[in-house]
Scaffold this active site. Structure first.
Site, PDB file in Angstrom:
ATOM      1  N   LYS A   1       1.107   2.458 -32.300  1.00 16.01           N
ATOM      2  CA  LYS A   1       0.423   1.275 -32.853  1.00 16.01           C
ATOM      3  C   LYS A   1      -0.434   1.690 -34.057  1.00 16.01           C
ATOM      4  CE  LYS A   1       0.824  -0.781 -28.342  1.00 16.01           C
ATOM      5  NZ  LYS A   1       0.326  -1.674 -27.317  1.00 16.01           N
TER       6      LYS A   1
ATOM      7  N   HIS B   1       7.931  -6.717 -30.990  1.00 19.21           N
ATOM      8  CA  HIS B   1       6.828  -6.366 -30.094  1.00 19.21           C
ATOM      9  C   HIS B   1       5.925  -7.583 -29.895  1.00 19.21           C
ATOM     10  CE1 HIS B   1       3.272  -4.507 -28.396  1.00 19.21           C
ATOM     11  NE2 HIS B   1       4.054  -3.502 -28.057  1.00 19.21           N
TER      12      HIS B   1
ATOM     13  N   GLU C   1       8.670  -5.706 -21.774  1.00 21.50           N
ATOM     14  CA  GLU C   1       7.230  -5.494 -21.862  1.00 21.50           C
ATOM     15  C   GLU C   1       6.493  -6.774 -21.482  1.00 21.50           C
ATOM     16  OE1 GLU C   1       6.293  -1.836 -24.384  1.00 21.50           O
ATOM     17  OE2 GLU C   1       6.036  -3.603 -25.631  1.00 21.50           O
TER      18      GLU C   1
ATOM     19  N   SER D   1       1.301  -0.373 -19.909  1.00 20.16           N
ATOM     20  CA  SER D   1       0.354   0.433 -19.121  1.00 20.16           C
ATOM     21  C   SER D   1       1.018   1.531 -18.291  1.00 20.16           C
ATOM     22  CB  SER D   1      -0.507  -0.464 -18.223  1.00 20.16           C
ATOM     23  OG  SER D   1      -1.297  -1.328 -19.015  1.00 20.16           O
TER      24      SER D   1
HETATM   25  P1  PGA Z   1       0.559   0.234 -23.378  1.00 17.66           P
HETATM   26  O1  PGA Z   1       1.440  -0.390 -24.558  1.00 17.66           O
HETATM   27  O2  PGA Z   1       1.364   1.369 -22.781  1.00 17.66           O
HETATM   28  O3  PGA Z   1      -0.714   0.708 -24.033  1.00 17.66           O
HETATM   29  O4  PGA Z   1       0.318  -0.855 -22.388  1.00 17.66           O
HETATM   30  C1  PGA Z   1       2.827  -0.517 -24.455  1.00 17.66           C
HETATM   31  C2  PGA Z   1       3.377  -1.175 -25.691  1.00 17.66           C
HETATM   32  O5  PGA Z   1       2.748  -2.096 -26.228  1.00 17.66           O
HETATM   33  O6  PGA Z   1       4.467  -0.816 -26.171  1.00 17.66           O
END
Ligand code: PGA
Length: 253
Positions: free
Chosen positions: A11, A95, A167, A213
């Site tokens: 990110k 995303h 996701e 997560s």
């Molecule tokens: P996260 O993000 O593992 O911090 O929850 C996953 C993603 O957005 O691809």
């Protein structure tokens, strides 16, 4: 057998120096096993730094987005061909932080999917429901829409360069990971939907990743499920040890 994939979505994080150090540590410990592909997706401005370090290693390079047009007057945007030019083999599209935070539509995502495939990139297409949608039991409608619209106009052969990441929006960055049962149920639905649209061979060879997560503690339980072929990792991909433990869990799953 389907390959397992573990992709780190950094990110809008790291500095140039931190990105280089994180990449060095991951390259040093990444699984050298043909059953698992490790991918790093840093911010655009660090792609070249990461590309220089991963070259010749089993770690692949991905970007977090691209524009649908090949070039032109699109201030601030990056084309799919530019990503190939700096060494990317993959790109994350659709995303939820772009769908919900920036208003990216299914149609716009579909245009990007076509643009990415046209220049030879592999696409990691994200799909998933919000908390509300889960509460109203609308998950399957959401998956069907994200997939049917996101992959509109593709042929079965195009799916050889596709990965889907399930996701759930409520699990992203919240610490609220889906249970292996919840994720397996979603993945099985997604695979059967792909099978109906593109045929059995395409659906059986498609890697479907879970994201939201994931940590080293939860990875093995998720990856051991029959339709969960790895993970798209956000927060935990910023710590080399944690990310490598997740990649290792994908080898043994
Ligand atoms: P996260 O993000 O593992 O911090 O929850 C996953 C993603 O957005 O691809």
């Amino acid at each position: 057998m389907r390959p397992h994939v573990v992709a780190g979505n950094w990110k809008m994080n790291t500095t140039r120096d931190a990105a280089r150090k994180l990449t060095q540590a991951i390259v040093a410990g990444a699984p050298k096993d043909p059953r698992v592909l490790t991918i790093l997706c840093p911010p655009f401005v660090y792609l070249r730094d990461v590309a220089e370090i991963v070259v010749g290693s089993p770690v692949a390079l991905g970007a977090q987005n691209c524009h649908a047009q090949p070039k032109g007057a699109f201030t601030g945007e990056i084309s799919a061909a530019m990503l190939v030019d700096v060494g990317c083999t993959h790109v994350i599209l659709g995303h939820s932080e772009r769908r919900h935070g920036l208003g990216e539509s299914d149609g716009a995502i579909n245009d990007k999917v076509h643009a990415a495939l046209a220049v030879g990139l592999n696409v990691i297409l994200c799909v998933g429901e919000t908390k509300e949608e889960r509460k109203d039991n609308r998950m399957e409608r959401v998956f069907s829409r994200h997939i049917a619209a996101g992959l509109a106009g593709l042929k079965a052969a195009d799916l050889a360069r596709l990965v889907i990441a399930y996701e759930p929006v409520w699990a992203i960055g919240t610490g609220d990971v889906a249970t292996p049962e919840q994720a397996q149920e979603a993945h099985a639905f997604i695979r059967s939907f792909i099978g109906t649209s593109f045929g059995f061979v395409a659906s059986e060879s498609l890697p479907i990743l879970y994201g939201g997560s994931v940590t080293a503690a939860t990875a093995a339980g998720l990856f051991s499920r029959p339709d969960i072929d790895g993970g798209l990792i956000g927060g935990a991909s910023l710590k080399a040890d944690e990310f490598l433990a997740i990649a290792k869990a994908a080898v043994t799953a």
